[in-house]
Design a protein around this motif. Structure first.
Motif, PDB file in Angstrom:
ATOM      1  N   ASN A  40       0.283  -3.886   6.853  1.00 32.85           N
ATOM      2  CA  ASN A  40      -0.357  -5.175   7.109  1.00 32.85           C
ATOM      3  C   ASN A  40      -1.873  -4.996   7.275  1.00 32.85           C
ATOM      4  O   ASN A  40      -2.653  -5.806   6.768  1.00 32.85           O
ATOM      5  CB  ASN A  40       0.260  -5.827   8.338  1.00 32.85           C
ATOM      6  CG  ASN A  40      -0.248  -7.236   8.555  1.00 32.85           C
ATOM      7  OD1 ASN A  40      -0.432  -7.982   7.611  1.00 32.85           O
ATOM      8  ND2 ASN A  40      -0.477  -7.579   9.815  1.00 32.85           N
ATOM      9  N   LEU A  41      -2.288  -3.968   7.962  1.00 33.64           N
ATOM     10  CA  LEU A  41      -3.729  -3.727   8.160  1.00 33.64           C
ATOM     11  C   LEU A  41      -4.414  -3.412   6.827  1.00 33.64           C
ATOM     12  O   LEU A  41      -5.508  -3.879   6.579  1.00 33.64           O
ATOM     13  CB  LEU A  41      -3.954  -2.595   9.153  1.00 33.64           C
ATOM     14  CG  LEU A  41      -3.744  -2.960  10.617  1.00 33.64           C
ATOM     15  CD1 LEU A  41      -3.849  -1.719  11.493  1.00 33.64           C
ATOM     16  CD2 LEU A  41      -4.735  -4.012  11.059  1.00 33.64           C
ATOM     17  N   ARG A  42      -3.757  -2.609   5.985  1.00 36.94           N
ATOM     18  CA  ARG A  42      -4.342  -2.300   4.675  1.00 36.94           C
ATOM     19  C   ARG A  42      -4.462  -3.573   3.822  1.00 36.94           C
ATOM     20  O   ARG A  42      -5.446  -3.763   3.116  1.00 36.94           O
ATOM     21  CB  ARG A  42      -3.494  -1.254   3.938  1.00 36.94           C
ATOM     22  CG  ARG A  42      -3.760   0.165   4.420  1.00 36.94           C
ATOM     23  CD  ARG A  42      -3.136   1.198   3.488  1.00 36.94           C
ATOM     24  NE  ARG A  42      -1.686   1.057   3.341  1.00 36.94           N
ATOM     25  CZ  ARG A  42      -0.776   1.578   4.160  1.00 36.94           C
ATOM     26  NH1 ARG A  42      -1.174   2.283   5.216  1.00 36.94           N
ATOM     27  NH2 ARG A  42       0.509   1.414   3.953  1.00 36.94           N
ATOM     28  N   ALA A  43      -3.474  -4.448   3.912  1.00 32.42           N
ATOM     29  CA  ALA A  43      -3.504  -5.689   3.127  1.00 32.42           C
ATOM     30  C   ALA A  43      -4.621  -6.617   3.588  1.00 32.42           C
ATOM     31  O   ALA A  43      -5.171  -7.367   2.781  1.00 32.42           O
ATOM     32  CB  ALA A  43      -2.153  -6.408   3.249  1.00 32.42           C
ATOM     33  N   GLN A  44      -4.981  -6.552   4.877  1.00 35.01           N
ATOM     34  CA  GLN A  44      -6.043  -7.414   5.399  1.00 35.01           C
ATOM     35  C   GLN A  44      -7.429  -6.854   5.122  1.00 35.01           C
ATOM     36  O   GLN A  44      -8.409  -7.585   5.171  1.00 35.01           O
ATOM     37  CB  GLN A  44      -5.876  -7.595   6.910  1.00 35.01           C
ATOM     38  CG  GLN A  44      -4.680  -8.420   7.277  1.00 35.01           C
ATOM     39  CD  GLN A  44      -4.537  -8.576   8.773  1.00 35.01           C
ATOM     40  OE1 GLN A  44      -5.442  -8.262   9.526  1.00 35.01           O
ATOM     41  NE2 GLN A  44      -3.393  -9.078   9.202  1.00 35.01           N
ATOM     42  N   ALA A  45      -7.507  -5.555   4.832  1.00 33.96           N
ATOM     43  CA  ALA A  45      -8.830  -4.909   4.627  1.00 33.96           C
ATOM     44  C   ALA A  45      -9.475  -5.289   3.326  1.00 33.96           C
ATOM     45  O   ALA A  45      -9.003  -5.826   2.449  1.00 33.96           O
ATOM     46  CB  ALA A  45      -8.665  -3.392   4.710  1.00 33.96           C
TER      47      ALA A  45
END
Length: 172
Positions: free
Chosen positions: A167-172
């Motif tokens: 999820n964090l990678r997708a938001q970056a």
């Protein structure tokens, strides 16, 4: 569960939970901190204490204001105290409150300048508040997945931590 850092670490230590998400604690050898992201620390104020029209506020300039802190943010307080000591500065801490929403209410009431991580900042639409990151030095905190050092995760905990990273990678 939402817990203060100390209570989160105790829950992990007692194995009531597999892991937690929270600020990295310097000097801890019992816990492992796998960094998720770093976030800046901000000064939050109302019109009662206008901040300079810049992109950031220097720690020395911030020291001139009455300060509002969240007492549960022990790691944030350590970061702040170290930065103040390194520069020979001190702060006038007017209120040390328990809850972030109390700190924000005190800011709105003009009782001082709040110090908060970016994630805790309120939405500003139609607001009379202003927030600037603290600079010189830049104050940041690291948010991590926290576990006991050497601990193996359950299959469910492994999948949940994978989902957090994804999820964090997708938001970056």
């Amino acid at each position: 569960r939402e817990l203060a850092t100390h209570d989160l670490l105790e829950s992990i230590r007692r194995r009531e939970i597999d892991f937690g998400i929270g600020p990295a604690v310097e000097g801890s050898v019992e816990f492992q901190f796998d960094s998720l992201f770093s976030e800046p620390i901000f000064a939050l104020t109302s019109k009662a204490y206008p901040l300079p029209k810049r992109r950031a506020i220097d720690l020395a300039d911030l020291s001139a204001f009455p300060v509002l802190l969240n007492s549960k943010s022990a790691e944030l307080r350590k970061v702040l105290d170290r930065a103040l000591l390194a520069r020979g500065l001190s702060m006038d801490i007017k209120f040390d409150v328990l809850h972030t929403h109390t700190l924000i209410a005190f800011v709105v009431a003009g009782m001082g300048v709040g110090i908060l991580p970016r994630i805790a900042l309120p939405k500003f639409r139609g607001s009379t508040m202003q927030a600037l990151p603290i600079a010189n030095p830049a104050l940041v905190r690291s948010v991590s997945i926290i576990s006991l050092r050497g601990q193996s995760f359950s299959p469910a905990a492994k999948e949940l931590t994978k989902a957090v990273y994804k999820n964090l990678r997708a938001q970056a």
